[in-house]
Motif scaffolding. Structure first.
Motif, PDB file in Angstrom:
ATOM      1  N   ALA A  17      22.924  59.130 -41.582  1.00 23.46           N
ATOM      2  CA  ALA A  17      23.456  58.405 -40.509  1.00 23.46           C
ATOM      3  C   ALA A  17      24.743  57.019 -40.873  1.00 23.46           C
ATOM      4  N   ALA A  18      24.129  56.602 -42.292  1.00 20.02           N
ATOM      5  CA  ALA A  18      24.856  55.429 -42.758  1.00 20.02           C
ATOM      6  C   ALA A  18      26.149  56.175 -43.599  1.00 20.02           C
ATOM      7  N   GLY A  19      26.016  57.480 -43.868  1.00 16.56           N
ATOM      8  CA  GLY A  19      27.477  58.076 -44.440  1.00 16.56           C
ATOM      9  C   GLY A  19      26.892  58.234 -46.149  1.00 16.56           C
ATOM     10  N   GLY A  20      25.831  57.723 -46.443  1.00 13.42           N
ATOM     11  CA  GLY A  20      25.743  57.491 -48.138  1.00 13.42           C
ATOM     12  C   GLY A  20      26.952  56.650 -48.751  1.00 13.42           C
ATOM     13  N   GLN A  21      26.528  56.207 -49.948  1.00  9.13           N
ATOM     14  CA  GLN A  21      27.480  55.446 -50.435  1.00  9.13           C
ATOM     15  C   GLN A  21      28.926  55.994 -50.893  1.00  9.13           C
ATOM     16  N   GLU A  22      29.197  57.268 -51.082  1.00  3.71           N
ATOM     17  CA  GLU A  22      30.386  57.765 -51.288  1.00  3.71           C
ATOM     18  C   GLU A  22      31.135  58.127 -49.933  1.00  3.71           C
ATOM     19  N   GLY A  23      30.388  58.302 -48.871  1.00  6.02           N
ATOM     20  CA  GLY A  23      30.850  58.441 -47.658  1.00  6.02           C
ATOM     21  C   GLY A  23      31.596  57.292 -47.060  1.00  6.02           C
ATOM     22  N   ARG A  24      30.683  55.996 -47.135  1.00  5.04           N
ATOM     23  CA  ARG A  24      31.270  54.873 -46.717  1.00  5.04           C
ATOM     24  C   ARG A  24      32.572  54.468 -47.847  1.00  5.04           C
ATOM     25  N   THR A  25      32.639  54.406 -48.923  1.00  2.00           N
ATOM     26  CA  THR A  25      33.566  54.464 -49.783  1.00  2.00           C
ATOM     27  C   THR A  25      34.868  55.108 -49.290  1.00  2.00           C
ATOM     28  N   LEU A  26      34.792  56.257 -49.121  1.00  2.00           N
ATOM     29  CA  LEU A  26      35.766  57.306 -48.773  1.00  2.00           C
ATOM     30  C   LEU A  26      36.358  56.768 -47.256  1.00  2.00           C
ATOM     31  N   LEU A  27      35.554  56.429 -46.543  1.00  2.00           N
ATOM     32  CA  LEU A  27      35.807  55.940 -45.144  1.00  2.00           C
ATOM     33  C   LEU A  27      36.666  54.674 -45.005  1.00  2.00           C
ATOM     34  N   VAL A  28      36.240  53.783 -46.037  1.00  2.45           N
ATOM     35  CA  VAL A  28      36.929  52.408 -46.143  1.00  2.45           C
ATOM     36  C   VAL A  28      38.401  52.755 -46.566  1.00  2.45           C
ATOM     37  N   THR A  29      38.516  53.500 -47.503  1.00  2.00           N
ATOM     38  CA  THR A  29      39.907  54.032 -48.139  1.00  2.00           C
ATOM     39  C   THR A  29      40.926  54.707 -47.113  1.00  2.00           C
ATOM     40  N   VAL A  30      40.134  55.344 -46.550  1.00  5.39           N
ATOM     41  CA  VAL A  30      40.764  56.242 -45.419  1.00  5.39           C
ATOM     42  C   VAL A  30      41.446  55.107 -44.394  1.00  5.39           C
ATOM     43  N   VAL A  31      40.663  54.317 -43.659  1.00  3.19           N
ATOM     44  CA  VAL A  31      41.117  53.424 -42.881  1.00  3.19           C
ATOM     45  C   VAL A  31      41.983  52.405 -43.184  1.00  3.19           C
ATOM     46  N   ALA A  32      41.839  51.869 -44.353  1.00  3.35           N
ATOM     47  CA  ALA A  32      42.626  51.117 -44.981  1.00  3.35           C
ATOM     48  C   ALA A  32      44.168  51.752 -45.163  1.00  3.35           C
ATOM     49  N   ALA A  33      44.220  53.044 -45.442  1.00  3.14           N
ATOM     50  CA  ALA A  33      45.637  53.765 -45.494  1.00  3.14           C
ATOM     51  C   ALA A  33      46.174  53.917 -44.042  1.00  3.14           C
ATOM     52  N   VAL A  34      45.483  54.249 -43.017  1.00  9.20           N
ATOM     53  CA  VAL A  34      45.899  54.858 -41.835  1.00  9.20           C
ATOM     54  C   VAL A  34      46.097  53.464 -40.967  1.00  9.20           C
ATOM     55  N   LEU A  35      45.455  52.431 -41.242  1.00  9.01           N
ATOM     56  CA  LEU A  35      45.605  51.501 -40.166  1.00  9.01           C
ATOM     57  C   LEU A  35      46.478  50.290 -40.546  1.00  9.01           C
ATOM     58  N   THR A  36      46.880  49.452 -39.623  1.00 12.61           N
ATOM     59  CA  THR A  36      47.414  48.361 -40.140  1.00 12.61           C
ATOM     60  C   THR A  36      46.504  47.299 -40.549  1.00 12.61           C
ATOM     61  N   ALA A  37      47.043  46.282 -41.276  1.00 13.06           N
ATOM     62  CA  ALA A  37      46.036  45.356 -41.832  1.00 13.06           C
ATOM     63  C   ALA A  37      45.235  44.585 -40.861  1.00 13.06           C
ATOM     64  N   THR A  38      45.891  44.303 -39.777  1.00 19.64           N
ATOM     65  CA  THR A  38      44.665  43.641 -38.736  1.00 19.64           C
ATOM     66  C   THR A  38      43.717  44.821 -38.184  1.00 19.64           C
ATOM     67  N   GLN A  39      44.254  45.734 -37.846  1.00 20.97           N
ATOM     68  CA  GLN A  39      43.304  47.038 -37.362  1.00 20.97           C
ATOM     69  C   GLN A  39      42.281  47.095 -38.422  1.00 20.97           C
ATOM     70  N   PHE A  40      42.728  47.148 -39.675  1.00 21.98           N
ATOM     71  CA  PHE A  40      41.662  47.126 -40.867  1.00 21.98           C
ATOM     72  C   PHE A  40      40.608  46.343 -40.757  1.00 21.98           C
ATOM     73  N   LYS A  41      40.905  44.907 -40.559  1.00 24.93           N
ATOM     74  CA  LYS A  41      40.020  44.043 -40.223  1.00 24.93           C
ATOM     75  C   LYS A  41      39.039  44.153 -39.242  1.00 24.93           C
ATOM     76  N   VAL A  42      39.648  44.657 -38.104  1.00 26.99           N
ATOM     77  CA  VAL A  42      38.611  45.296 -36.986  1.00 26.99           C
ATOM     78  C   VAL A  42      37.753  46.212 -37.477  1.00 26.99           C
ATOM     79  N   ALA A  43      38.155  47.256 -38.027  1.00 28.26           N
ATOM     80  CA  ALA A  43      37.591  48.279 -38.580  1.00 28.26           C
ATOM     81  C   ALA A  43      36.187  47.879 -39.404  1.00 28.26           C
ATOM     82  N   LEU A  44      36.575  47.007 -40.533  1.00 35.22           N
ATOM     83  CA  LEU A  44      35.606  46.821 -41.263  1.00 35.22           C
ATOM     84  C   LEU A  44      34.499  46.033 -40.536  1.00 35.22           C
ATOM     85  N   THR A  45      34.971  44.957 -39.558  1.00 36.16           N
ATOM     86  CA  THR A  45      33.839  44.392 -38.666  1.00 36.16           C
ATOM     87  C   THR A  45      33.220  45.324 -38.001  1.00 36.16           C
TER      88      THR A  45
END
Length: 587
Positions: free
Chosen positions: A526-554
């Motif tokens: 459910a937590a994605g595993g460490q490699e899944g979370r790493t990939l997810l963070v890189t994807v949202v950083a690439a597809v979202l704006t900087a402001t949206q990325f902040k919201v996504a991290l939160t």
């Protein structure tokens, strides 16, 4: 209420029954082995029982150590044995075998021998516990009891035998008396642990004011929190109040206090116009990765057979020289020295200087300890067990993506450590490449490497470095991408995400330490595993704006924190959690 059965003929002038009542036992007397068995059978199965020889002479604290420690199903000292519910059946069987052997008198020490099971025998040191056979021997034992102050021994044993320089010489000389004061007023270690947390949170709040008075108050309160942190463990040892909840609180609150204080310093700096969130996050990452190095090395060698490392022999020789012992304990910057350093720097300097010094000090300490562990691993001849390999795999925290890779790609690309290093290297290069989608590609390669690294058991000499490498990769990815966003508030959101994930990893460590296994597989998935979370963070950083990325991290931080906290609390307050008390961080 636990029940103590005193077996044999009462001895005139004996204080045994009153001592047992002082320890909270309901006392019953038995005249022979048959009577003892009958009384034992009458005690409800969910109670602790003790069988004590009526001729016993010894210190009250010796009885306390032998009969009240909650961590062991069976325990014994000369003349006394106890069993918790988990050990009752074993005790009943031993008593039945003793009774079947004929005779009516019950020798408790013979009963212990007949148990034929793992029986905890506490170290008594100078404390006395004996079953004298005649009046002359009884008189001699009583004189030996009178010659030793068991309260002084109890106070001394409340302090850990191995601790840091600051704790040993600047805290423990008086905190042990604070522990006794708490015990005499009925306070529990959990209450003291909670008081330590609240004190640290108030200290963080003072630091967040950004004023000089606030920084000074924060430094003082941080030291006070550490004194209470020492006191809770000393109180647990003084009164033998070990508990499942206490294990969880003590194991996790230290991290919560330190990292909350980092956040307070960052908030205080921001009030003064200085942004040090990247430094605060870097300090948390460095400290967490230091701990993972310690945990991984210890688990890898927990039950390793043979230890012929000349590095370990040199370390033992250095520990035999007085001054080198304290230098080596201080150089690793353990929690006492680290918190004292943070407190003094907070009160006297600025948050930025505090973090700079902390980062440099922790980096040097990490280099020293990791280099020593690497040398030990390379120079020793040891065979690591399946248990050690499983513990390392659990610490790696691989998720479903890496698991799929392990199953779908049976070909082994190389040693686990080399594969993990290659994956981390590719990810690192991609993060600093300047190309928007490069980190995503790097994270995909990294995920493949994670699956391949754990495709075989982690039994190599340096395979214990794989979990720390994964921690560096995941936490570092969040730090780099948040720093590059350039939007105010992204780094605090990243701080929250790493804190939540780090809690999950610490929770895994303490479950393994308590021989309770890793968190359930559904939680890791459910937590994605460490490699899944790493990939997810890189994807949202690439597809979202900087402001949206902040919201996504939160959002991700809140989701991970809620998930792991609920399961962790459920586990640690359940009856299945280990009754242990954490003895403090190893570095």
């Amino acid at each position: 209420m636990p029940t103590a059965i005193v077996t044999g003929q009462p001895v005139p002038g004996s204080s045994l029954e009153s001592d047992l009542r002082a320890l909270g036992f309901e006392v019953r007397t038995a005249s022979d082995s048959a009577d003892t068995a009958a009384l034992l059978a009458a005690v409800p199965a969910d109670r602790r029982v003790a069988v004590v020889d009526a001729r016993f002479v010894g210190h009250l604290h010796a009885l306390r150590l032998g009969l009240t420690d909650p961590r062991f199903p069976l325990a014994a000292i000369p003349g006394a044995v106890t069993a918790q519910p988990a050990g009752r059946q074993t005790l009943n069987g031993a008593l039945a075998r003793e009774a079947a052997g004929g005779g009516t008198d019950l020798a408790v020490d013979g009963l212990v021998t007949a148990l034929d099971a793992d029986v905890h025998r506490p170290e008594l040191g100078s404390l006395v516990a004996a079953v004298p056979a005649d009046p002359q021997a009884r008189n001699e034992v009583r004189q030996a009891v009178a010659a030793v102050d068991d309260e002084a021994v109890r106070l001394k044993s409340a302090v850990k035998s191995r601790d840091g320089f600051f704790t040993t010489f600047f805290v423990s000389p008086y905190s042990r008396y604070l522990a006794r004061w708490c015990a005499r007023r009925g306070l529990t270690p959990n209450q003291v642990t909670t008081a330590s947390l609240l004190t640290a949170l108030i200290a963080a709040g003072c630091a967040a004011t950004g004023t000089r008075a606030g920084f000074v108050a924060a430094g003082v309160l941080l030291i006070a929190s550490f004194v209470l942190d020492c006191t809770d463990g000393q109180l647990a040892r003084y009164s033998l109040q070990y508990s499942t909840l206490g294990a969880w609180l003590d194991a996790t609150f230290d991290r919560a206090k330190e990292y909350a204080y980092y956040a307070g310093l960052a908030l205080g700096a921001a009030r003064g116009g200085d942004d040090v969130w990247a430094l605060a996050l870097g300090a948390m990452i460095l400290q967490t990765c230091r701990h993972v190095v310690d945990f991984s090395f210890n688990e890898a060698n927990h039950d390793a057979t043979a230890n012929t490392s000349p590095t370990a022999a040199l370390s033992d020789r250095l520990d035999s020289v007085g001054w080198t012992v304290w230098v080596r304990r201080m150089i690793v910057l353990p929690i006492g020295e680290r918190w004292a350093l943070i407190a003094v720097l907070t009160a006297a300097t600025t948050p930025r200087i505090t973090f700079y010094v902390l980062l440099v000090g922790c980096a040097l300490a990490a280099t020293y300890t990791t280099a020593g562990r690497v040398l030990r691993s390379l120079t020793r001849k040891a065979t690591r067990t399946d248990r050690a390999a499983k513990a390392l795999a659990d610490l790696a925290d691989n998720g479903p993506l890496a698991g799929f890779v392990s199953r779908a790609m049976p070909a082994r690309l190389g040693s686990p450590l080399l594969v993990a290093l290659a994956g981390v290297a590719v990810l690192t290069v991609s993060l600093f490449s300047g190309v928007t989608w490069a980190p995503v590609a790097g994270a995909v390669v990294y995920a493949l490497a994670c699956g391949q690294a754990l495709a075989r058991p982690l039994k190599g000499a340096l395979d214990w470095l794989v979990p720390p490498l994964f921690r560096v990769a995941e936490y570092g990815t969040v730090l780099v991408l948040a720093s590059k966003s350039g939007v105010n508030g992204t780094l605090p959101a990243a701080f929250g995400l790493v804190a939540a994930v780090a809690y999950h990893h610490y929770d895994t460590v303490y479950r393994i330490r308590g021989n309770a296994g890793a968190p359930p597989a559904w939680l890791v998935r459910a937590a994605g595993g460490q490699e899944g979370r790493t990939l997810l963070v890189t994807v949202v950083a690439a597809v979202l704006t900087a402001t949206q990325f902040k919201v996504a991290l939160t959002v991700l931080a809140v989701a991970v924190a809620g998930l792991v906290l609920v399961e962790s609390i459920r586990f640690w307050v359940s009856a299945g959690a280990p009754a242990v008390h954490d003895e403090g961080e190893p570095a």
